[in-house]
Design an enzyme around this catalytic site. Structure first.
Site, mmCIF file in Angstrom:
data_model
loop_
_atom_site.group_PDB
_atom_site.id
_atom_site.type_symbol
_atom_site.label_atom_id
_atom_site.label_comp_id
_atom_site.label_asym_id
_atom_site.label_seq_id
_atom_site.Cartn_x
_atom_site.Cartn_y
_atom_site.Cartn_z
ATOM 1 N N GLU A 181 0.847 -1.185 0.000
ATOM 2 C CA GLU A 181 0.000 0.000 0.000
ATOM 3 C C GLU A 181 0.881 1.233 0.000
ATOM 4 O O GLU A 181 1.953 1.246 0.619
ATOM 5 C CB GLU A 181 -0.910 0.028 1.235
ATOM 6 N N GLU A 224 -12.053 -2.844 2.155
ATOM 7 C CA GLU A 224 -12.740 -2.765 3.456
ATOM 8 C C GLU A 224 -14.086 -2.080 3.341
ATOM 9 O O GLU A 224 -14.512 -1.381 4.249
ATOM 10 C CB GLU A 224 -11.862 -2.047 4.491
HETATM 11 O O1 AHR Z 1 -2.899 -1.693 6.514
HETATM 12 C C1 AHR Z 1 -3.252 -0.413 6.894
HETATM 13 C C2 AHR Z 1 -4.707 -0.101 6.642
HETATM 14 O O2 AHR Z 1 -5.524 -0.940 7.400
HETATM 15 C C3 AHR Z 1 -5.191 -0.337 5.238
HETATM 16 O O3 AHR Z 1 -5.061 0.778 4.474
HETATM 17 C C4 AHR Z 1 -6.645 -0.619 5.396
HETATM 18 O O4 AHR Z 1 -7.156 -1.447 4.392
HETATM 19 C C5 AHR Z 1 -6.780 -1.120 6.792
HETATM 20 O O5 AHR Z 1 -7.723 -0.404 7.481
#
Ligand code: AHR
Length: 798
Positions: free
Chosen positions: A49, A374
């Site tokens: 990410e 999510e």
């Molecule tokens: O991993 C960090 C964050 O946790 C991610 O962006 C999200 O998908 C989750 O809430």
């Protein structure tokens, strides 16, 4: 107590490990002739990410922060001086009157006095000209500086890389002409430095404009142009990832939909890519590490790409903010289809031709796509279904992943996440043992111990390893998994902990990183039947008060009654909160109804006696607003609780959450405005859960002794692979029997340390890292001591 694990799945092998009361003979017997399930080749992957500067200022090898002068420090900020740039004897102002192109509207207008300069120190926070930079250069290596410039009068620019010790590299570039033109020069520092600064200076007073000032090492991973940092990529390669999920995480969602990740903004010439302010994690993203670079990275890693696409929902929908109306979803559906065409289409297709233009005529072969991140609730279900159907109509072979169960629309794979305590991870070892094999498959896309885990410590790695052993044991249904997040650049923390810590030139893996390396490098192809004997054990009954809670939801509870052996232990009149212990949330009791009215996460109010056991709790519950359902607690002691979460996970499923019950999900939702009858029966170590008079689930308290084990076969090497996680403070010795197999050399790999909070650091990067050892064994059975707080892998020839 003996447990036999030879039962063939689909019903997963159920392994309950007994408690360690007193000295006893403990054994693990492996039947090397009997395999149970095949593990999924995709089981261990990575989750990338754009968070904590994982990409921009991370694996993306660009050394200049704010090369395009579009960076801001808040989503709505309008700056007139550039972030991350300094100046001396010069005026340096942002200029929006002469854009380099329509996607890159801001440039830098510089007016120098004699000897004046502008400077950039790389990914330093709040850089000023006086501050030390953190451009890391290696003496003798080559660095490509490119920039666009324009000027009214021919000007000689003096370009240097310098640090406190003096000039490391220098070059002159003469700029001329009042139209944007690109210039380039190679800088070859004579010395190594971690703290250098790039300076662009003039000897005489001058006026000129700059844009897209980029400094790239010639040494990138696999030598790719616009490429990646080799040291960090080597860390990823060591994880042998079967897949790479990209680009998030919440980054995919944006806060509002306008800040979402848009892959079409991230391809083509870098100076024409549209910047994205990453307002979930607080920094600008140039999109230099874009969709194409990601697909290339997967190919270079030998990993499957798993691309995540926004589904018309921004992150702030979680707080009730807007999302894209269904009748405006067309472009979102098209973006998903086009992303697949870009990756897979032949060169005669529109997007396949773009890919070829960007340097990769052969398809990348994208097979996995996740729709949303999510996201949940009714808004998600309809958007998911829309995108899913459109993709399947055109690309039936695509494997599509949903964020969760989509009620009313059958999906294929769901992506649960867990950030929790070590205790939840130890009991998470059992999570999928009872999972209904007809339900969607699992991609466990994000998990990490986030409580008591320091900046990534031993206990976190050990508990996660117990959980991973559970995933592996159930890998007929658990197809994929990935730890999260992956990276953090020191000084840019938006999330803690993370697997790999780095700065401009150094990096180290946390103990959790090493656990990932161990598991991914030692995934057996098939599991073997095993029998584990841990000696006698005794489980205490479930004991404790009752409690009620909510998660961002408003509810009413009434007719609460606790009965034991026909005797009423309590029947609160709910006229006031006398006798209740409010822990969190806005609670009132009036007219026989207990109400929670706030939108807070994890509210809780408790009642009763911590010694209560063997009771039946009945009540009625009604949701009046919010995104989830009811939290009904039992066996509550102090702040430790066990709770039945009904309509949890954005109203997608029901499950007991407790350290001593596996979190076994039943798909289901809770309607607003309707009264439900809830009953929880406690008998010794058994709980029975009823909804509207129907027995939903019977669960047994688990022997969670912070242990985990499985064994399998690595077919290519003809080796037995035994994994054993000891999450306890004492070493434990087992007799390992491997049937008729003759053993010989046993190669062991152990991750352990002096205490649970031990961590790695730049100074001691491998304080907690796997240590290899070999032992000679001349019998089919041998004794092995698993150290306290350890993750162990033993391998021997079958
Ligand atoms: O991993 C960090 C964050 O946790 C991610 O962006 C999200 O998908 C989750 O809430």
């Amino acid at each position: 107590m003996k447990h036999l694990f030879s039962k063939a799945l689909p019903a997963a092998v159920i392994l309950a490990i007994a408690s360690f009361a007193g000295a006893q003979e403990r054994s693990i017997t492996i039947d090397t002739s009997k395999t149970t399930i095949k593990t999924s080749p995709l089981l261990y992957g990575i989750f990338f990410e754009e968070i904590n500067r994982a990409g921009e200022g991370g694996i993306y090898a660009e050394m200049i922060q704010n090369r395009s002068f579009e960076d801001k420090s808040r989503v709505d900020e309008v700056r007139d001086t550039p972030l991350a740039w300094g100046s001396g004897n010069a005026e340096a102002k942002l200029d929006r009157s002469q854009p380099l192109n329509k996607n890159n509207p801001t440039s830098l207008k510089v007016k120098t006095q004699a000897g004046g300069f502008v400077s950039n120190g790389g990914f330093v926070r709040d850089f000023t000209a006086d501050k030390t930079g953190n451009l890391a250069v290696t003496g003798g290596d080559s660095y490509d500086l490119t920039f666009y410039a324009k000027t009214g009068t021919k000007t000689d620019l003096k370009i240097t890389l310098e640090d406190a010790s003096g000039t490391l590299a220098s070059a002159s570039v003469s700029i001329d002409g009042d139209a944007w033109k690109q210039y380039s020069v190679t800088l070859k520092p004579t010395k190594t430095s971690r703290e250098s600064v790039l300076k662009i200076a003039t000897d005489a007073p001058a006026e000129f404009s700059l844009d897209m000032v980029s400094l790239f090492p010639q040494k990138t991973w696999k030598g790719r142009k616009n490429g990646l940092r080799p040291d960090l990529m080597e860390r990823l390669a060591a994880m042998k990832p079967a897949f790479v999920r990209f680009p998030g995480g919440c980054f995919v969602e944006g806060r509002g939909i306008e800040n979402r990740a848009i892959w079409k903004n991230s391809i083509g010439p870098v100076e024409e890519r549209i910047n994205q302010y990453n307002n979930n994690w607080g920094y600008n993203c140039s999109n230099g590490l874009g969709y194409h670079e990601y697909l290339q990275m997967c190919e270079d890693l030998g990993a499957e790409p798993l691309f995540v696409i926004n589904c018309g929902i921004g992150h702030d929908l979680r707080n009730g903010m807007y999302n894209v109306p269904m009748d405006q979803m067309g472009p979102f559906v098209q973006d998903a289809l086009d992303a697949i065409e870009y990756a897979n289409g032949d060169v005669t297709t529109k997007w396949g031709a773009e890919r070829a233009k960007n340097g990769h005529p052969t398809p990348f072969n994208l097979k996995y796509m996740e729709i949303g991140n999510e996201n949940g609730g009714a808004e998600y279900v309809e958007r998911y279904a829309l995108i899913h159907k459109a993709i399947k109509a055109k690309y039936p072979e695509m494997n599509l992943i949903a964020n969760q169960v989509t009620h009313g629309f059958r999906n294929e794979i769901i992506d649960p996440h867990m950030y929790a305590s070590p205790g939840r991870f130890f009991s998470g070892y059992f999570t999928y043992d009872g999972y209904d094999r007809t339900e969607p498959k699992i991609y466990f896309g994000e998990y990490a111990v986030t409580e008591g885990s320091g900046r990534g410590n031993l206990i976190a790695a050990v508990a996660e390893s117990a959980f991973m052993t559970g995933l592996e044991r159930n890998s007929d249904i658990v197809l994929m998994s990935s730890y999260a997040p992956l990276f953090i650049r020191t000084g840019w923390q938006a999330w803690n902990p993370n697997a790999i810590v780095f700065d401009q030139s150094r990096s180290y893996g946390t103990p959790s990183y090493w656990a990932q390396v161990m598991f991914a490098n030692n995934r057996p192809d098939k599991l073997l039947a095993i029998e584990v004997d841990n000696g006698p054990s005794e489980l205490a009954p479930v004991r404790g008060k009752i409690g009620f809670g909510t998660y961002r939801t408003q509810v009413e509870y009434k007719d609460i009654k606790v009965v034991k052996d026909g005797v009423t232990l309590c029947e609160p009149d709910l006229k006031n909160l006398d006798g209740w212990n409010r822990i969190n949330g806005t609670w009132v009791a009036e007219d026989g109804v207990l109400k929670q009215t706030s939108g807070t996460a994890n509210t809780l109010i408790t009642y009763g006696d911590p010694d209560w056991s063997d009771y039946t709790l009945t009540l009625k519950a009604r949701k009046t607003g919010g995104s989830e359902g009811f939290l009904i607690s039992f066996g509550v002691k102090d702040r430790e609780q066990r709770r039945w979460n009904l309509g949890g996970w954005t109203n997608s499923s029901h499950a007991v959450e407790a350290d001593d019950f596996g979190e076994e999900h039943l798909n289901g939702e809770i309607e607003t405005g309707r009264w439900y009858d809830i009953k929880i029966e406690l008998k010794g170590t058994t709980i029975k859960l009823y909804l509207d008079g129907k027995l939903m689930k019977t669960q047994e308290k688990l022997q969670v002794n912070n242990l985990a084990v499985d064994a399998g076969i690595d077919e290519a090497n003809g080796e037995v692979v035994l994994k054993f996680v000891n999450g306890n403070e004492t070493p434990t010795t087992y007799t390992v029997n491997s049937g008729k197999a003759s053993v010989g050399t046993v190669n062991t790999l152990t991750l352990t340390g002096s205490n649970t909070s031990a961590e790695n650091s730049y100074e001691t990067p491998e304080n907690i890292a796997p240590k290899a050892r070999s032992i000679q064994v001349d019998k089919a059975s041998f004794q092995y001591t698993f150290p306290a707080y350890s993750v162990n892998i033993l391998r021997w020839k079958k």
